[in-house]
Structures are given as C-alpha cells and as structure tokens.
Design a protein around this motif. Sequence first.
Motif, PDB file in Angstrom:
ATOM      1  N   ALA A 177       0.602  -1.147   0.085  1.00 58.35           N
ATOM      2  CA  ALA A 177       0.040  -0.111  -0.029  1.00 58.35           C
ATOM      3  C   ALA A 177       0.824   1.221   0.003  1.00 58.35           C
ATOM      4  O   ALA A 177       0.433   2.355   0.078  1.00 58.35           O
ATOM      5  CB  ALA A 177      -0.726  -0.034   1.321  1.00 58.35           C
ATOM      6  N   GLY A 178       2.266   1.007   0.017  1.00 56.94           N
ATOM      7  CA  GLY A 178       3.124   2.217  -0.182  1.00 56.94           C
ATOM      8  C   GLY A 178       3.423   2.821   1.360  1.00 56.94           C
ATOM      9  O   GLY A 178       3.846   3.891   1.373  1.00 56.94           O
ATOM     10  N   VAL A 179       3.212   2.065   2.311  1.00 59.67           N
ATOM     11  CA  VAL A 179       3.435   2.632   3.852  1.00 59.67           C
ATOM     12  C   VAL A 179       4.904   2.003   4.066  1.00 59.67           C
ATOM     13  O   VAL A 179       5.478   0.879   3.611  1.00 59.67           O
ATOM     14  CB  VAL A 179       2.552   1.889   4.724  1.00 59.67           C
ATOM     15  CG1 VAL A 179       2.777   2.237   6.173  1.00 59.67           C
ATOM     16  CG2 VAL A 179       1.113   2.255   4.322  1.00 59.67           C
ATOM     17  N   GLU A 180       5.542   2.948   4.612  1.00 59.07           N
ATOM     18  CA  GLU A 180       6.894   2.759   4.889  1.00 59.07           C
ATOM     19  C   GLU A 180       6.987   1.843   6.216  1.00 59.07           C
ATOM     20  O   GLU A 180       6.368   2.032   7.153  1.00 59.07           O
ATOM     21  CB  GLU A 180       7.623   4.044   5.346  1.00 59.07           C
ATOM     22  CG  GLU A 180       9.071   3.882   5.849  1.00 59.07           C
ATOM     23  CD  GLU A 180       9.560   5.173   6.511  1.00 59.07           C
ATOM     24  OE1 GLU A 180      10.679   5.035   7.342  1.00 59.07           O
ATOM     25  OE2 GLU A 180       9.194   6.242   6.110  1.00 59.07           O
ATOM     26  N   VAL A 181       7.661   0.738   6.241  1.00 58.46           N
ATOM     27  CA  VAL A 181       7.563  -0.473   7.032  1.00 58.46           C
ATOM     28  C   VAL A 181       8.610  -1.206   7.243  1.00 58.46           C
ATOM     29  O   VAL A 181       9.534  -1.318   5.952  1.00 58.46           O
ATOM     30  CB  VAL A 181       6.341  -1.565   6.866  1.00 58.46           C
ATOM     31  CG1 VAL A 181       6.445  -2.057   5.403  1.00 58.46           C
ATOM     32  CG2 VAL A 181       6.454  -2.520   7.918  1.00 58.46           C
ATOM     33  N   ALA A 182       9.165  -1.617   8.362  1.00 61.42           N
ATOM     34  CA  ALA A 182      10.416  -2.395   8.538  1.00 61.42           C
ATOM     35  C   ALA A 182       9.928  -3.528   9.614  1.00 61.42           C
ATOM     36  O   ALA A 182       8.868  -3.358  10.132  1.00 61.42           O
ATOM     37  CB  ALA A 182      11.373  -1.456   9.277  1.00 61.42           C
ATOM     38  N   VAL A 183      10.610  -4.689   9.329  1.00 61.92           N
ATOM     39  CA  VAL A 183      10.495  -5.902  10.007  1.00 61.92           C
ATOM     40  C   VAL A 183      11.628  -6.208  10.977  1.00 61.92           C
ATOM     41  O   VAL A 183      12.776  -6.542  10.340  1.00 61.92           O
ATOM     42  CB  VAL A 183      10.011  -7.062   9.230  1.00 61.92           C
ATOM     43  CG1 VAL A 183       9.838  -8.254   9.962  1.00 61.92           C
ATOM     44  CG2 VAL A 183       8.760  -6.705   8.265  1.00 61.92           C
ATOM     45  N   HIS A 184      11.382  -6.252  12.013  1.00 61.95           N
ATOM     46  CA  HIS A 184      12.615  -6.991  13.017  1.00 61.95           C
ATOM     47  C   HIS A 184      12.163  -8.660  13.371  1.00 61.95           C
ATOM     48  O   HIS A 184      11.144  -8.670  14.324  1.00 61.95           O
ATOM     49  CB  HIS A 184      12.549  -6.087  14.204  1.00 61.95           C
ATOM     50  CG  HIS A 184      13.736  -6.631  15.084  1.00 61.95           C
ATOM     51  ND1 HIS A 184      15.006  -6.472  14.979  1.00 61.95           N
ATOM     52  CD2 HIS A 184      13.664  -6.905  16.426  1.00 61.95           C
ATOM     53  CE1 HIS A 184      15.730  -6.813  15.995  1.00 61.95           C
ATOM     54  NE2 HIS A 184      14.797  -7.210  16.790  1.00 61.95           N
ATOM     55  N   ARG A 185      12.949  -9.331  13.220  1.00 57.12           N
ATOM     56  CA  ARG A 185      12.736 -10.695  13.448  1.00 57.12           C
ATOM     57  C   ARG A 185      14.026 -11.332  14.117  1.00 57.12           C
ATOM     58  O   ARG A 185      14.767 -12.092  13.130  1.00 57.12           O
ATOM     59  CB  ARG A 185      12.270 -11.463  12.283  1.00 57.12           C
ATOM     60  CG  ARG A 185      11.901 -12.872  12.283  1.00 57.12           C
ATOM     61  CD  ARG A 185      11.374 -13.649  11.107  1.00 57.12           C
ATOM     62  NE  ARG A 185      12.446 -13.988  10.329  1.00 57.12           N
ATOM     63  CZ  ARG A 185      12.327 -14.357   9.167  1.00 57.12           C
ATOM     64  NH1 ARG A 185      11.132 -14.665   8.744  1.00 57.12           N
ATOM     65  NH2 ARG A 185      13.313 -14.623   8.338  1.00 57.12           N
ATOM     66  N   PRO A 186      14.285 -11.592  15.124  1.00 55.05           N
ATOM     67  CA  PRO A 186      15.402 -12.138  15.764  1.00 55.05           C
ATOM     68  C   PRO A 186      15.404 -13.560  15.564  1.00 55.05           C
ATOM     69  O   PRO A 186      14.381 -14.320  15.508  1.00 55.05           O
ATOM     70  CB  PRO A 186      15.421 -11.597  17.140  1.00 55.05           C
ATOM     71  CG  PRO A 186      13.926 -11.474  17.348  1.00 55.05           C
ATOM     72  CD  PRO A 186      13.442 -10.724  16.266  1.00 55.05           C
ATOM     73  N   ALA A 187      16.476 -14.043  15.336  1.00 59.76           N
ATOM     74  CA  ALA A 187      16.691 -15.565  14.882  1.00 59.76           C
ATOM     75  C   ALA A 187      16.473 -16.683  16.372  1.00 59.76           C
ATOM     76  O   ALA A 187      15.908 -17.730  15.911  1.00 59.76           O
ATOM     77  CB  ALA A 187      18.084 -15.891  14.479  1.00 59.76           C
ATOM     78  N   LEU A 188      16.984 -16.040  17.238  1.00 59.20           N
ATOM     79  CA  LEU A 188      16.948 -16.848  18.545  1.00 59.20           C
ATOM     80  C   LEU A 188      15.787 -16.337  19.425  1.00 59.20           C
ATOM     81  O   LEU A 188      16.113 -15.719  20.648  1.00 59.20           O
ATOM     82  CB  LEU A 188      17.947 -17.133  19.268  1.00 59.20           C
ATOM     83  CG  LEU A 188      19.235 -17.640  18.393  1.00 59.20           C
ATOM     84  CD1 LEU A 188      20.605 -17.811  18.811  1.00 59.20           C
ATOM     85  CD2 LEU A 188      18.715 -19.144  18.001  1.00 59.20           C
ATOM     86  N   ALA A 189      14.568 -16.057  19.316  1.00 61.48           N
ATOM     87  CA  ALA A 189      13.496 -15.768  19.967  1.00 61.48           C
ATOM     88  C   ALA A 189      12.158 -16.268  19.655  1.00 61.48           C
ATOM     89  O   ALA A 189      11.776 -16.784  18.716  1.00 61.48           O
ATOM     90  CB  ALA A 189      13.544 -14.117  19.864  1.00 61.48           C
ATOM     91  N   THR A 190      11.251 -16.255  20.731  1.00 62.91           N
ATOM     92  CA  THR A 190       9.830 -16.741  20.649  1.00 62.91           C
ATOM     93  C   THR A 190       8.849 -15.653  20.883  1.00 62.91           C
ATOM     94  O   THR A 190       9.280 -14.533  21.024  1.00 62.91           O
ATOM     95  CB  THR A 190       9.811 -18.062  21.220  1.00 62.91           C
ATOM     96  OG1 THR A 190       8.365 -18.559  21.101  1.00 62.91           O
ATOM     97  CG2 THR A 190       9.793 -17.675  22.994  1.00 62.91           C
ATOM     98  N   HIS A 191       7.579 -15.933  20.821  1.00 57.96           N
ATOM     99  CA  HIS A 191       6.552 -15.077  21.088  1.00 57.96           C
ATOM    100  C   HIS A 191       6.699 -14.412  22.493  1.00 57.96           C
ATOM    101  O   HIS A 191       7.195 -15.153  23.418  1.00 57.96           O
ATOM    102  CB  HIS A 191       5.180 -15.778  20.885  1.00 57.96           C
ATOM    103  CG  HIS A 191       4.130 -14.948  20.982  1.00 57.96           C
ATOM    104  ND1 HIS A 191       3.732 -13.880  20.006  1.00 57.96           N
ATOM    105  CD2 HIS A 191       3.275 -14.476  21.833  1.00 57.96           C
ATOM    106  CE1 HIS A 191       2.756 -13.322  20.270  1.00 57.96           C
ATOM    107  NE2 HIS A 191       2.217 -13.615  21.500  1.00 57.96           N
ATOM    108  N   ALA A 192       6.458 -13.121  22.702  1.00 54.33           N
ATOM    109  CA  ALA A 192       6.476 -12.311  23.918  1.00 54.33           C
ATOM    110  C   ALA A 192       7.887 -12.186  24.420  1.00 54.33           C
ATOM    111  O   ALA A 192       8.117 -11.912  25.792  1.00 54.33           O
ATOM    112  CB  ALA A 192       5.623 -13.062  24.902  1.00 54.33           C
TER     113      ALA A 192
END
Length: 236
Positions: free
Chosen positions: A192-207
């Motif tokens: 949709a043209g929104v500026e967005v970044a994703v942070h996804r650590p490799a060694l982590a779970t929910h919360a």
Amino acid sequence: MTRTAVQVQDRGVDGLVELRRRRAALLADRRLTWVFGADEPGATVREAWAGGIRMRIHAPRAAPSSGRPIVLAFHGGGWCWGSPEQSRWMAGRIAVRTGAVVVVPACRLAPEHPYPAAVEDCWTVLVGLRGPGLGGIVGHYLGRDGSLAEEWSASPLRARSHAGLPPALVLTARFDPVRSHAERYAAALRTAGVEVAVHRPALATHAYLTLPGISPASRAGLARVVTFLRGVLASR
C-alpha cells in the motif's frame, strides 16, 4: 498452537481466568523481576484513568511531562490476559530513551468482555489523550466460530485499504507461532506504499520483549523500537 493456548482450550473460561490470576501473581512477585524485568529507575510511574480505564504512565524523571510526545502502548496477551505491568520493563526504558511519555492502558479482557470491548477501550484512551494462530485464546475473544475475525478492527490485515497509514515497525520472532500473520501484515503495508520495517530475531519466541531476564533478544528489540520512535517523533 502454543502451550498456553492448549491450556486455555482444555480448561475453558474458568481455566483462562485462573491462568490470568496466576500470571498476575508472578508479575507481582519481586523475586521474579530478574525474569520479567523491573520498572526503569530513570522514569516516574503513576496511574491515571480515562473513561473508566486504568492507565500506567511512564515519564522521564529528567524534565516535566508537559509538552512531551506521547507513546500509546497496548499490552499483549491475545485480548484475554495481560496487563500494563507486563510492559513495565519496556515502557519505562522507551520513555527515558526517547523523552516521551509512555501510556499503557489496561483494556477489558475476554471472556468477560469479548470483542469489540478491547478495541473500544483502546479508542477511548486514544481519544482521551487527544483531548497508546492462538487457538482457544482467540476463540474467547472473537466467538467460538471465529466469525468476528473477519472484522478489520479485530484483524487490521483485513482492512480494505492500508494506504495512508503512518510508518510502521513490525516485531516478530523466528519461533513465534503467529509470525506469518505479522509478516503478511507488513507485506500488505508495503504494497500500500506504507514505510515499514520488520524486526525478526533468529533466537526468540513469542513475547520475548516481556522476558528480558531470559531472552537476550529483548534488548536488541528494545533498541530497534527506540530507534524507530526517535525517528518518527523527530519528524513530527
């Protein structure tokens, strides 16, 4: 499905309320701050109310709160549990590192208050301030048939358009059971043209951001949030 979701499904409504009570007791136990983290010493903490909703407010000690930007932070918990207290470690540190006042409201929770109660509470607080794959848990909030999940206010991914939304930072984790949903939302924003970044650590779970004592990834996540907010607040 997470272990917590299985417990909720097996125990029903009474079981969920009991699990919520037990979790609140753990958060209140000072001996466990090494797991959940403690309030930031450099921030003041006070409670206030808006439209009958309790809010926990974190502000930097260094200067008066007036004239500061406000960050509205809604706690996690699948709309069925959670509290402002579970966000204390992160909220206080965001306040000190960004110079903002961080407001964390206590939304009404399902099953006592199903959808759209929590959404309405979030909106009430926002308006007042202008004047911040889960199985059984989702079922309690959206109804046993899950039909209410089609509502965009329950699942923003389903909105007809995401155009014109502000910049976003989407935090997930490699071992997060709802990671795919978060990343689909990020993709929809980007389309949709929104500026967005994703942070996804490799060694982590929910919360992981609420478990600073046992999740090293929490500190990198906090740093990413602070950097993002500094950029957004500086542009306003």
